[in-house]
Design an enzyme around this catalytic site. Structure first.
Site, mmCIF file in Angstrom:
data_model
loop_
_atom_site.group_PDB
_atom_site.id
_atom_site.type_symbol
_atom_site.label_atom_id
_atom_site.label_comp_id
_atom_site.label_asym_id
_atom_site.label_seq_id
_atom_site.Cartn_x
_atom_site.Cartn_y
_atom_site.Cartn_z
ATOM 1 N N HIS A 39 48.596 39.609 27.195
ATOM 2 C CA HIS A 39 49.907 39.050 26.584
ATOM 3 C C HIS A 39 49.765 38.644 25.261
ATOM 4 O O HIS A 39 50.474 39.587 24.388
ATOM 5 C CB HIS A 39 50.138 37.614 27.288
ATOM 6 C CG HIS A 39 49.943 37.884 28.754
ATOM 7 N ND1 HIS A 39 50.717 38.286 29.593
ATOM 8 C CD2 HIS A 39 48.986 36.691 29.794
ATOM 9 C CE1 HIS A 39 50.422 38.212 30.864
ATOM 10 N NE2 HIS A 39 49.576 37.516 30.975
ATOM 11 N N ASP B 283 50.875 42.960 36.353
ATOM 12 C CA ASP B 283 50.160 41.623 36.336
ATOM 13 C C ASP B 283 50.869 40.851 37.604
ATOM 14 O O ASP B 283 50.170 41.127 38.397
ATOM 15 C CB ASP B 283 50.951 40.916 35.024
ATOM 16 C CG ASP B 283 50.477 39.396 34.841
ATOM 17 O OD1 ASP B 283 49.909 38.891 35.713
ATOM 18 O OD2 ASP B 283 51.197 38.763 33.618
HETATM 19 C C1 NGQ Z 1 47.035 34.402 36.516
HETATM 20 N N1 NGQ Z 1 49.119 34.899 35.387
HETATM 21 O O1 NGQ Z 1 45.802 33.849 36.346
HETATM 22 O O2 NGQ Z 1 47.598 34.692 37.734
HETATM 23 C C2 NGQ Z 1 47.875 33.698 35.542
HETATM 24 C C3 NGQ Z 1 48.649 32.458 35.740
HETATM 25 C C4 NGQ Z 1 47.241 30.927 34.261
HETATM 26 C C5 NGQ Z 1 49.751 35.012 34.141
HETATM 27 N N2 NGQ Z 1 49.309 34.408 33.155
HETATM 28 C C6 NGQ Z 1 47.581 31.205 35.590
HETATM 29 N N3 NGQ Z 1 50.741 35.818 34.021
HETATM 30 O O3 NGQ Z 1 47.568 31.683 33.281
HETATM 31 O O4 NGQ Z 1 46.755 29.649 33.960
HETATM 32 ZN ZN ZN Z 2 47.192 37.651 34.347
#
Ligand code: NGQ
Ligand code: ZN
Length: 470
Positions: free
Chosen positions: A283, A334
């Site tokens: 990101h 993702d």
């Molecule tokens: C994840 N997803 O680990 O699935 C994360 C969300 C977080 C994205 N960042 C959870 N798109 O970052 O705490």
């Molecule tokens: Zn992720």
């Protein structure tokens, strides 16, 4: 001439090469799936009679550098406002996503991952970086085999034939210096040592599989303390494996990092670690000019996931400035809200068009084609981030090839010069006909060769899980 045992001969009508198109292209592939030779005329040992022939446009397979396969189960189920009132955000989506993460069983995990990986292959991805943090049983205790869910992911990859860089995640904290929450119980390792034992088991498994590797993923600066990050980064560097982490996706993380660590996330990281080629920063959305310049000057890859970043309301990464300054990026599916190589690439360019009110921003100069350019940048960045021998159909790289049907309506009138522009911008990704991983066909006529069986298992799992994403 008789082909050496295991060697395969492939013929492509139009073959994408780093310096242009080869029409036709002859490719010989060893029994390890790696390209031995590429030539305009048949190379030595070429099996003229047994060559497999592919009409159309043959592209290198795209690396998908960031995936959470299980989230395929909630695609489209988080697009209504939460009932509690207030604005929806990344954080309300995350609660819904946790609802699924807390319920998925090992069988469901494997079935859904196989479906996601088959869809990736059909989209033109031939390798996946699976950023995997679902480690423990429903109650948060380790499984009898602590690597149970990692092995399920590897089994799903093997079922589909996709190459994988499996990235077990270290997750220890619920936020900067905060203990993990009850709803994070399936992700947590309280000790780096226990995590490294899991990593060791994963690495022994990937060593036995075709086209599989392992890397290390500290989840984020929120979930990993500074000393833990140091240890994991040193371990990854000394082991020669990739190191991936989420960073600066949301403004709240930037604010908290400033408050707790005295610096913005990317600034803090760049001061702490060398931003080397083993690093993939997923990101990096909220970077200021100075942080962006440091990224661009480094050999690290920025992992952009534009459809997810748009879907989650993250913000927009300044990709044109990064690329203009020599920085590297790749793409990831993702959250699997879409599984589309073309959509990720298109969003990179469209993000620039809508803010600048200009066109062909990412093209490299006069006459340069934007579709081809973004495709090639993401190939290089993704191959580096996954440490996979891919990114070009060239000697020494794996024979990962995506063939477009030149007769598809979305390619009418196109030739090699504009086929990639049509692929990225004009729907010609629907023309994907054949996909090869290591020279072996995994997609035929646009469908994964085992699509029916994989879908049957996944449909049950998705239907069971999608009922209560809360
Ligand atoms: C994840 N997803 O680990 O699935 C994360 C969300 C977080 C994205 N960042 C959870 N798109 O970052 O705490
Ligand atoms: Zn992720």
């Amino acid at each position: 001439m008789v082909a050496r045992v295991g060697r395969r001969s492939l013929w492509f009508e139009h073959l994408h090469q780093p310096d242009g198109w080869l029409s036709p292209g002859h490719v010989s592939v060893g029994d390890d799936g790696v390209v031995e030779a590429v030539a305009a005329t048949p190379p030595p040992g070429w099996d003229a009679g047994g060559a497999e022939r592919f009409a159309g446009y043959a592209l290198p397979g795209m690396p998908n550098l960031h995936s959470h396969a299980f989230q395929r189960a909630i695609a489209g189920f988080t697009e209504a406002r939460a009932r509690e009132g207030g604005a929806d955000s990344f954080w309300t989506w995350r609660e819904a996503m946790y609802g699924c993460a807390l319920r998925v069983t090992p069988e469901q995990c494997e079935a859904i991952a196989a479906q996601a990986f088959a869809e990736m292959l059909e989209a033109g991805y031939t390798a996946v970086g699976e950023f995997h943090y679902l480690h423990h049983d429903l109650d948060g205790r380790p499984y009898a085999d602590p690597a149970e869910l990692s092995l399920r992911i590897l089994a799903a990859a093997a079922q589909t034939g996709i190459a994988i860089t499996h990235l077990p995640v270290f997750y220890a904290h619920g936020g900067f210096d905060r203990p993990p929450g009850e709803r994070q119980r399936r992700f947590v390792h309280s000790e780096v040592d226990a995590f490294l034992r899991l990593f060791d088991a994963v690495q022994r498994s990937t060593a036995r599989l075709r086209h599989a590797r392992a890397g290390i993923a500290p989840h984020s600066l929120r979930a990993v303390a500074p000393a833990e990050l140091d240890e994991l980064a040193a371990f990854a560097r000394s082991s020669g494996v990739p190191l991936h982490l989420h960073i600066a996706e949301q403004r709240a993380e930037v604010e908290e990092c400033l408050a707790r660590r005295g610096a913005r996330p990317l600034q803090w990281l760049a001061d702490r670690l060398e931003l080397g080629p083993e690093l993939c920063l997923v990101h990096a959305t909220h970077c200021d000019d100075d942080e962006r310049n440091r990224l661009a000057a480094s050999a690290a890859v920025v992992g952009l996931c534009p459809t997810t970043e748009a879907n989650l309301g993250d913000g927009r990464f300044p990709v044109a400035e990064l690329v203009a300054a020599g920085g590297r990026f790749g793409i990831g599916s993702d959250s699997q809200v879409e599984i589309s190589v073309a959509a990720e690439l298109r969003h990179c360019e469209y993000g620039e068009r809508v803010v600048r009110e200009q066109r062909n921003v990412l093209a490299s100069g006069d006459g340069s084609h934007t579709g081809r350019r973004v495709f090639e940048l993401a190939l290089a960045g993704g191959a580096q981030a996954l440490a996979q021998p891919m990114g070009a159909v060239s000697p020494g790289r794996r024979a990962d090839v995506v063939v477009l049907d030149a007769d598809h309506p979305r390619l009418w009138g196109h030739g090699p010069d504009t086929a990639l522009d049509a692929f990225v911008f004009a729907g010609a990704d629907r023309a994907v006909r054949d996909v090869l991983v290591g020279g072996r066909r995994v997609v035929r006529d646009g469908r994964h060769v085992d699509a029916g069986r994989i879908a049957a298992g996944a449909a049950r799992a998705v239907r069971a899980l999608s009922g209560g994403a809360s």
